[in-house]
Scaffold this motif. Structure first.
Motif, PDB file in Angstrom:
ATOM      1  N   GLU A 388       0.832  -1.199   0.000  1.00 41.91           N
ATOM      2  CA  GLU A 388       0.000   0.000   0.000  1.00 41.91           C
ATOM      3  C   GLU A 388       0.869   1.252   0.000  1.00 41.91           C
ATOM      4  O   GLU A 388       0.544   2.248  -0.656  1.00 41.91           O
ATOM      5  N   TYR A 391       1.809   1.711  -3.734  1.00 38.81           N
ATOM      6  CA  TYR A 391       0.815   2.236  -4.669  1.00 38.81           C
ATOM      7  C   TYR A 391       0.232   3.570  -4.231  1.00 38.81           C
ATOM      8  O   TYR A 391      -0.296   4.311  -5.056  1.00 38.81           O
ATOM      9  N   THR A 505       1.059  -5.156  -7.551  1.00 41.26           N
ATOM     10  CA  THR A 505       0.834  -4.053  -6.614  1.00 41.26           C
ATOM     11  C   THR A 505       0.559  -2.760  -7.361  1.00 41.26           C
ATOM     12  O   THR A 505      -0.310  -1.973  -6.977  1.00 41.26           O
ATOM     13  N   LYS A 508      -2.922  -1.479  -8.527  1.00 39.62           N
ATOM     14  CA  LYS A 508      -3.905  -1.036  -7.534  1.00 39.62           C
ATOM     15  C   LYS A 508      -3.908   0.469  -7.315  1.00 39.62           C
ATOM     16  O   LYS A 508      -4.666   0.972  -6.490  1.00 39.62           O
TER      17      LYS A 508
END
Length: 782
Positions: A388, A391, A505, A508
C-alpha cells in the motif's frame, strides 16, 4: 603471340592506346556524387517522418535506387526516349542538335542523353561547350559500362534539380505535392518530369503558363504513344499546378535530431510505427493546449514494444515555441526522478527476502541524521503495508525501506540497470535517492520497466529460465534485432516472482479521473503503472506497462520552473492512459509459479505467521521471503475475567485468567494508526499491584532527537510557543512534564504540552505515573 608481335611492331601506338585505356578505365570517379545530403528518417513501414536540410542548404535526400513507374515513363518520354537502347549517347540527337545550333549560331539544343546529364550533374554543371560535351560523352560511355541502365536512371532522378533548393525526385514530390513519389498521379509525374529541363524558369508558383504548357505537351505525347488513355489524359490536364512548396513532414522531429547525431546524411528506416507515432503526437498536442493554461509547456512520451524492445513512438516535446525550449528532447534530458524509482526498491526487497508484499512499515514522523522525509499529504498512517505504501507512494515508508535495504545495495542495482545519470556515489544522494534526489531520463526509466516486463514474459516462455541480456538499450532501427543473450537459470536482476508481485501491486493505484472502477469494464485492461512528482512540482512522471507495451510520460517545463498542479497523477497519468487506449489490448502477465511459494501470513502485520497470530492469509511470495521474520506484533496477553486489565500470576488467580492474542504496535505507530483504523484496540493496562506494569512505553511524537527548532513570530511580534507531543501505550495514563528542572504540568489522554523555551539547548523530561521516564534534548535556534 600476335598481340605481342603487334606491340613490338607498334610500340608507340600501343603505349598510347594503353595509356588511353587506363585513363578511360579510371576516368570516372568511384563516387559520382559527394554532395552533402539530408538526414531522412522513415517509419518501419517506409513512410517519411522527417528530414533535416543538407549542410549546403539544399533539400537533397540520400540516393534512392527506386524510381516510380509513372515518373520513369514520363522522364524517359520527355528527356531520353531511347535511353534503354543507346550506349550512353545518342548520335541522332547529337547530329540534330549540332545542325540546329549551327543554324541559330548559338547553343540552343543539347541533345544530351540522361546518362550524359548524370555526368554533367556530377561535374557540377561546367560551362556548356563542345569540349565539355566531348568529355561528358566519353564519361557517359564509361558509366554505361560500369552501371546498369536502372542505376544510371536512379542517379539522375536522385540528383536532378527541381527548382530552388530542391534536388532529386524524393524531395520534389514532398515539396510540391506533399506525397511520396510512388503516390504521384500522371499529371504530377509529368509536371516533375519537365522541371529539371528548366527548373529556374518554370519554378512552381511562377510562369504557370509555361509550366502547364510543357506538362500538357508531355501528356499529349503519353496519349499519342498509348501510354495513357483519353480519360486519364482528360483528367490529368484538369489538375492544378503546385503554387508553393509544402514543408517536409516533421512527424518525429526530436527523433530526427537524435539519429542525425549518429547517422548524419543517411536515410534511416526506424522502428517507429507510423500510426502509434501520429496518435501519440495528437495526444501530446491536445495535452499541451490544456497544460499551457497553467504555464506548463513541455511533455514527452516514449512507447516500447516489450517483446522486441523496439521504440514504437518517440515524441520528445510538445509543439510549443522556442521561448519554451521546443527543440529540447525531453526523452534524453535528465530530470529529478521523484517517486518513479520506488518500484525498483520494492522489487529488490522482495527479491532479497527483506520483506513480504504486505509487511507493515512505520509511517510516523521520521528523522534520520539531518534528513526528515515528509509524505506528500503531510499526514501519517502509523503503520501501512509495504504494498500500500508503494501504490499510495508514501515517502516515509519508502525512506525507511531504503535504510533497511541498504543505500549502497540499491545504488548498485541502479548502476546495473544502466541509469547513466545516477553518476555520483551513494553518499552524495543519501536516503533522498528514493524520493527524487537523483536524476534520470525518460529513456532509461522506461527501458527498465520494459526490461522487468520482459523478464516475466521470458521466464514463462523459457520454462523457468532467464536471458542474460534483458537490461540493454532499446532499439530505434527497423533492421536491428534485440540481443537477448544466452539462456540461463540465473536471474538477470530480480527474480520473475518479485517483479510479478511488484507489477500486481502497481495495478492497484487509483487511476486518474475518468478511469475510476476500470476493473468493472470489459474494455479496460490491467496496467502496472507508477507516477512520480519531483520536489517543487518541477517534474511529473508516469510509467506503465502491460505484457506487450511499456509507455513512459514526462510533463513539466524544460527550464525547470515548478508549477502548482504539476503532479504525476494529474498531469502525466492522463496522458499515459490516453496512449494505452490507442495501443492494442494486452492480456495480463502469466504467473511465474516456479518463482513463488504459497505461505501463511498474518493478516494484520503481513509478516510470516507467528505463534500468536489469529487471522491468517495465504499469499504467494518469492522463495527468499521464507526467511523473513515471523510476526512480532502479536503477543499472548493475560486478562482478568472482565477483560478490563492485564494481569499475571503475581496479582491474579491463574484459573480465572483469560488468554488472548493481541495485535500491538509501538506507541508512536499506535498513536497515528488508531486515528486511521477504528478497529484497532489498545491493549488494556495492567491491574494495579501486578508486576510487569513497567513494560508500558512512550515515545516523543515531536520533537525528534537533537532537533534544531526555530520558533516563528506572529503578526504581533510575539514568539509562538513550542508544542511538545508524546504517545503513550496507555492513553489514560497521567504524564508529568519538565523543561530542565522546571516543572511544566501534567497531561492525561491527550499528551501535548505548550512551552516557550529560551534560545539554546534544553532537556525535556516526561514521567508517567508509574515512574517510567522519557528524555529528549532539543535546541532552540535564533
Amino acid at each position: 603471340m600476335r598481340t605481342l608481335h603487334y606491340f613490338q611492331k607498334h610500340k608507340k601506338k600501343s603505349i598510347v592506346l594503353l595509356v588511353l585505356g587506363v585513363w578511360y578505365y579510371f576516368s570516372l570517379p568511384q563516387q559520382l556524387f559527394s554532395d552533402s545530403t539530408s538526414t531522412v528518417i522513415e517509419s518501419r513501414e517506409g513512410i517519411l517522418m522527417g528530414a533535416k536540410i543538407a549542410d549546403d542548404g539544399q533539400w537533397r535526400f540520400p540516393h534512392n535506387d527506386s524510381v516510380p513507374q509513372k515518373f520513369k515513363v514520363c522522364i524517359l518520354e520527355f528527356e531520353d526516349a531511347y535511353f534503354y537502347s543507346h550506349p550512353g549517347f545518342n548520335p541522332v540527337s547529337i547530329f540534330k542538335a549540332l545542325i540546329k545550333n549551327i543554324q541559330s549560331n548559338k547553343v540552343k539544343r543539347g541533345g544530351s542523353t540522361i546518362t550524359q546529364q548524370v555526368i554533367r550533374l556530377s561535374r557540377k554543371g561546367k560551362a556548356r561547350s563542345y569540349f565539355e560535351k566531348a568529355i561528358e560523352l566519353i564519361l557517359a560511355t564509361r558509366l554505361e559500362l560500369r552501371s546498369s541502365k536502372d542505376k544510371v536512371l536512379s542517379y539522375y532522378v536522385s540528383n536532378a534539380p527541381f527548382g530552388g533548393n530542391v534536388v532529386g525526385l524524393d524531395v520534389a514530390s514532398w515539396r510540391y505535392f506533399n506525397c511520396s513519389p510512388d503516390q504521384l498521379s500522371w499529371a504530377e509525374s509529368a509536371t516533375l518530369a519537365v522541371l529539371p529541363n528548366a527548373p529556374s524558369l518554370i519554378y512552381p508558383g511562377k510562369n504557370q503558363e509555361k509550366l502547364v504548357a510543357k506538362r500538357n505537351r508531355l501528356l499529349v505525347k503519353l496519349l499519342n504513344n498509348s501510354i495513357i488513355d483519353s480519360l486519364t489524359y482528360d483528367l490529368a490536364i484538369l489538375e492544378e499546378l503546385p503554387q508553393k512548396p509544402f514543408p517536409i513532414p516533421q512527424i518525429a522531429p526530436h527523433l530526427l535530431m537524435k539519429l542525425d547525431q549518429k547517422y548524419k546524411g543517411q536515410r534511416i528506416r526506424t522502428s517507429v510505427n507510423i500510426n502509434h507515432q501520429k496518435n501519440v503526437n495528437q495526444i501530446v498536442s491536445e495535452t499541451y493546449k490544456e497544460l499551457k493554461q497553467n504555464h506548463i509547456y513541455n511533455a514527452a512520451v516514449i512507447v516500447l514494444d516489450v517483446h522486441t524492445r523496439k521504440v514504437l513512438a518517440y515524441v520528445g516535446n510538445t509543439p510549443t515555441d522556442k521561448a519554451h525550449q521546443k527543440d529540447v528532447d525531453i526523452i534524453t534530458s535528465p530530470r529529478s526522478t521523484g517517486s518513479i524509482l520506488k518500484p525498483f526498491l520494492f522489487a529488490g526487497m522482495l527479491d532479497q527476502g527483506e520483506l513480504l508484499p504486505h509487511t507493515i512499515m512505520p509511517d510516523i514522523p521520521t528523522q534520520i541524521a539531518n534528513y526528515s522525509p515528509q509524505n506528500f499529504n503531510k499526514k501519517y498512517d502509523g503503520a501501512v503495508p509495504a504494498s500500500e505504501a508503494l501504490y499510495r507512494s508514501l515517502n516515509i515508508p519508502a525512506v525507511r525501506m531504503l535504510q533497511q535495504f541498504g543505500l549502497e545495495k540499491f545504488h548498485f542495482y541502479l548502476q546495473k540497470m544502466k541509469l547513466k545519470d545516477v553518476k555520483y556515489s551513494p553518499d552524495h544522494y543519501g536516503l533522498s535517492l528514493i524520493l527524487g534526489g537523483a536524476e534520470s531520463d525518460l529513456w532509461d526509466i522506461t527501458k527498465n520497466y520494459a526490461s522487468f516486463a520482459a523478464t516475466i514474459n521470458h521466464y514463462r516462455t523459457l520454462q523457468s529460465n532467464y536471458y542474460t541480456n534483458e537490461f540493454s538499450e532499446p532499439i530505434l532501427l527497423a533492421r536491428q534485432e534485440f540481443d537477448l543473450g544466452k539462456v540461463t537459470t540465473e536471474k538477470p536482476m530480480f527474480d520473475a516472482g518479485s517483479l510479478y508481485l511488484t507489477f500486481e501491486t502497481l495495478t492497484k493505484l487509483n487511476r486518474p479521473m475518468g478511469e475510476d472502477n476500470w476493473e468493472f469494464y470489459d474494455s479496460s485492461q490491467k496496467i502496472a503503472w507508477k507516477t512520480g512528482t519531483s520536489f517543487g512540482f518541477r517534474d511529473a512522471w508516469a510509467v506503465g506497462t502491460t505484457k506487450d507495451y511499456t509507455v513512459g510520460v514526462w510533463v513539466g517545463n524544460a527550464d525547470g520552473e515548478g508549477r502548482a498542479g504539476l503532479i504525476g497523477v494529474k498531469a502525466a497519468a492522463p496522458v499515459l492512459f490516453s496512449v494505452f487506449e490507442q495501443l492494442p489490448q494486452s492480456n495480463w502477465f502469466d504467473t511465474p509459479y516456479d518463482e513463488l511459494v504459497a505461505v501463511g501470513t498474518c493478516s494484520k502485520s503481513g509478516m510470516l505467521v507467528g505463534e500468536f497470530c489469529e487471522a491468517v492469509d495465504s499469499v504467494m511470495i518469492p522463495f527468499a521471503g521464507k526467511r523473513t521474520q515471523t510476526c512480532s506484533f502479536h503477543d499472548l496477553i493475560h486478562l482478568d475475567e472482565e477483560e478490563e486489565h492485564q494481569v499475571n500470576n503475581s496479582c491474579y488467580d491463574l484459573s480465572q485468567m483469560k488468554h488472548k492474542s493481541w495485535f500491538t504496535l509501538p506507541p508512536l505507530m499506535e498513536y497515528y494508526y488508531q486515528q486511521k483504523d477504528a478497529t484497532y484496540k489498545v491493549a488494556p493496562s495492567f491491574k494495579l499491584g501486578c508486576n510487569g506494569s513497567e513494560v508500558q512505553k512512550m515515545e516523543f511524537i515531536f520533537p525528534k532527537p537533537n532537533t534544531k527548532i526555530f520558533l516563528p513570530k506572529g503578526f504581533d511580534e510575539t514568539t509562538n510557543e513550542l508544542v511538545l507531543k508524546v504517545a503513550h501505550s496507555v492513553n489514560e495514563t497521567t504524564l508529568f512534564w519538565y523543561l530542565g528542572e522546571k516543572y511544566l504540568g501534567e497531561t492525561k489522554d491527550i499528551h501535548e504540552k505548550s512551552v516557550l523555551p529560551t534560545y539554546g539547548r534544553h532537556l525535556i523530561t516526561v514521567v508517567d505515573e508509574l515512574g517510567n521516564e522519557l528524555k529528549q534534548w532539543i535546541e532552540i535556534s535564533e
